[in-house]
Write a protein that holds these residues in place. Structure first.
Motif, mmCIF file in Angstrom:
data_model
loop_
_atom_site.group_PDB
_atom_site.id
_atom_site.type_symbol
_atom_site.label_atom_id
_atom_site.label_comp_id
_atom_site.label_asym_id
_atom_site.label_seq_id
_atom_site.Cartn_x
_atom_site.Cartn_y
_atom_site.Cartn_z
ATOM 1 N N SER A 59 9.605 72.081 46.029
ATOM 2 C CA SER A 59 9.639 70.739 46.590
ATOM 3 C C SER A 59 8.527 69.873 46.013
ATOM 4 O O SER A 59 7.450 70.362 45.675
ATOM 5 C CB SER A 59 9.517 70.782 48.115
ATOM 6 O OG SER A 59 8.300 71.388 48.497
ATOM 7 N N GLY A 60 8.797 68.572 45.905
ATOM 8 C CA GLY A 60 7.787 67.624 45.467
ATOM 9 C C GLY A 60 6.784 67.346 46.572
ATOM 10 O O GLY A 60 6.977 67.729 47.733
ATOM 11 N N SER A 61 5.711 66.650 46.233
ATOM 12 C CA SER A 61 4.611 66.485 47.185
ATOM 13 C C SER A 61 4.643 65.166 47.950
ATOM 14 O O SER A 61 3.915 65.013 48.930
ATOM 15 C CB SER A 61 3.273 66.592 46.444
ATOM 16 O OG SER A 61 3.183 65.600 45.431
ATOM 17 N N ASN A 62 5.476 64.215 47.529
ATOM 18 C CA ASN A 62 5.435 62.889 48.135
ATOM 19 C C ASN A 62 6.830 62.493 48.620
ATOM 20 O O ASN A 62 7.589 61.846 47.900
ATOM 21 C CB ASN A 62 4.908 61.860 47.126
ATOM 22 C CG ASN A 62 4.769 60.469 47.721
ATOM 23 O OD1 ASN A 62 4.490 60.324 48.909
ATOM 24 N ND2 ASN A 62 4.960 59.450 46.896
ATOM 25 N N TYR A 63 7.162 62.885 49.862
ATOM 26 C CA TYR A 63 8.495 62.613 50.402
ATOM 27 C C TYR A 63 8.588 61.140 50.806
ATOM 28 O O TYR A 63 7.741 60.622 51.532
ATOM 29 C CB TYR A 63 8.768 63.506 51.614
ATOM 30 C CG TYR A 63 10.209 63.505 52.065
ATOM 31 C CD1 TYR A 63 11.058 64.543 51.714
ATOM 32 C CD2 TYR A 63 10.722 62.469 52.841
ATOM 33 C CE1 TYR A 63 12.384 64.557 52.115
ATOM 34 C CE2 TYR A 63 12.043 62.470 53.253
ATOM 35 C CZ TYR A 63 12.871 63.514 52.887
ATOM 36 O OH TYR A 63 14.184 63.522 53.289
ATOM 37 N N LEU A 64 9.654 60.487 50.344
ATOM 38 C CA LEU A 64 9.849 59.071 50.632
ATOM 39 C C LEU A 64 11.217 58.828 51.262
ATOM 40 O O LEU A 64 12.213 59.454 50.882
ATOM 41 C CB LEU A 64 9.746 58.238 49.350
ATOM 42 C CG LEU A 64 8.400 58.241 48.622
ATOM 43 C CD1 LEU A 64 8.503 57.445 47.330
ATOM 44 C CD2 LEU A 64 7.296 57.684 49.510
ATOM 45 N N ASP A 65 11.243 57.927 52.214
ATOM 46 C CA ASP A 65 12.486 57.424 52.780
ATOM 47 C C ASP A 65 12.773 56.084 52.112
ATOM 48 O O ASP A 65 12.147 55.071 52.425
ATOM 49 C CB ASP A 65 12.347 57.250 54.295
ATOM 50 C CG ASP A 65 13.615 56.708 54.949
ATOM 51 O OD1 ASP A 65 14.527 56.277 54.217
ATOM 52 O OD2 ASP A 65 13.684 56.714 56.199
ATOM 53 N N ALA A 66 13.713 56.089 51.160
ATOM 54 C CA ALA A 66 14.057 54.876 50.425
ATOM 55 C C ALA A 66 15.432 54.354 50.831
ATOM 56 O O ALA A 66 16.080 53.642 50.067
ATOM 57 C CB ALA A 66 14.013 55.143 48.926
#
Length: 261
Positions: free
Chosen positions: A142-149
């Motif tokens: 998993s990536g480190s910077n989860y974003l709700d776009a």
């Protein structure tokens, strides 16, 4: 019978043995590719499609051929976070591959989820009968910077871990009011009443290739005389259809098998 074999070097492989003539197995080993600069293309192109076909033209790397230790290949899907939000692609775009077609036209009209046309006729993919089990191997980071776009004008960071998704869907062929066959898209592939059977696995961080072997869940009775469409769908961010995920999330998949009655 299913056998899981772990080699001395830690490589895991799952084998299925059955009486000849009682089962049909559809296999996808991801060995055929057309290499590109930013993204590679999984072949055959009349079977496999993915998000890289659209998002890749704006500079994102979403699909790569992955070379395994034994020299064979796997499919590497990467969620891409755009440094700025382009007009056609949201800030978060999940890497994906799926059986079906990708059509850029709906994106030009503001409907990105309709770009993904999931599924081809069961006869076209040589499904061979009623699907029973879906198998393969994967690994995930998993990536480190989860974003709700999901709101393009208000992208928000969220304190959760990203997860990937691997699923197979069997659905009925039906004609719409326009006289054309209905094809499930990002809008309805998880909700449509046309779905007959699904096999779904949500994947979390795992460094080594890990086997999965799951049964199809039947939502309605299988009719051997009916026409069906079949899709396998993989995404490096399970909520990528909602434009949520973490840049850099990576799902690697290989050795898919669909075992049919």
């Amino acid at each position: 019978m299913t056998y899981t074999v772990t080699a001395e070097d830690g490589t895991v492989k799952v084998y299925t043995a059955f009486v000849e003539g009682t089962r049909k197995v559809l296999k996808y080993s991801f060995e055929d590719w057309k290499e590109g600069t930013k993204n590679d293309e999984l072949l055959p192109k009349d079977l496999w499609a993915g998000s890289a076909a659209g998002a890749g033209i704006l500079g994102g790397t979403l699909l790569r051929k992955e070379t395994r230790e034994d020299g064979t290949y796997a499919a590497k899907l990467i969620t891409f976070e755009y440094p700025n939000e382009p007009s056609l692609v949201p800030k978060i775009t999940a890497g994906s591959i799926f059986i079906g077609k990708f059509d850029m036209l709906p994106a030009l009209q503001g409907d990105r989820l309709s770009c993904t046309k999931f599924g081809l006729d069961a006869d076209t993919v040589s499904l061979g009968g009623k699907p029973l089990r879906f198998k393969g191997v994967y690994k995930y980071e998993s990536g480190s910077n989860y974003l709700d776009a999901s709101n393009y004008e208000d992208v928000k960071p969220v304190d959760i871990k990203d997860k990937g998704q691997i699923q197979a869907v069997l659905y009925k062929v039906q004609t719409g009011e326009d006289g054309k066959e209905i094809v499930l898209t990002g809008h309805d592939v998880n909700t449509s009443e046309l779905r007959v059977a699904v096999a779904n696995i949500i994947v979390e961080d795992i460094k080594e290739y890990t086997p999965f072997n799951i049964e199809f869940e039947y939502l309605q009775e299988y009719d051997r005389t009916a026409k069906y469409k079949f899709a396998i769908i993989c995404s490096s961010s399970k909520d990528g259809d909602l434009f949520k995920g973490a840049g850099g999330s990576t799902l690697i998949v290989d050795e898919f098998e669909v075992i049919c009655e």
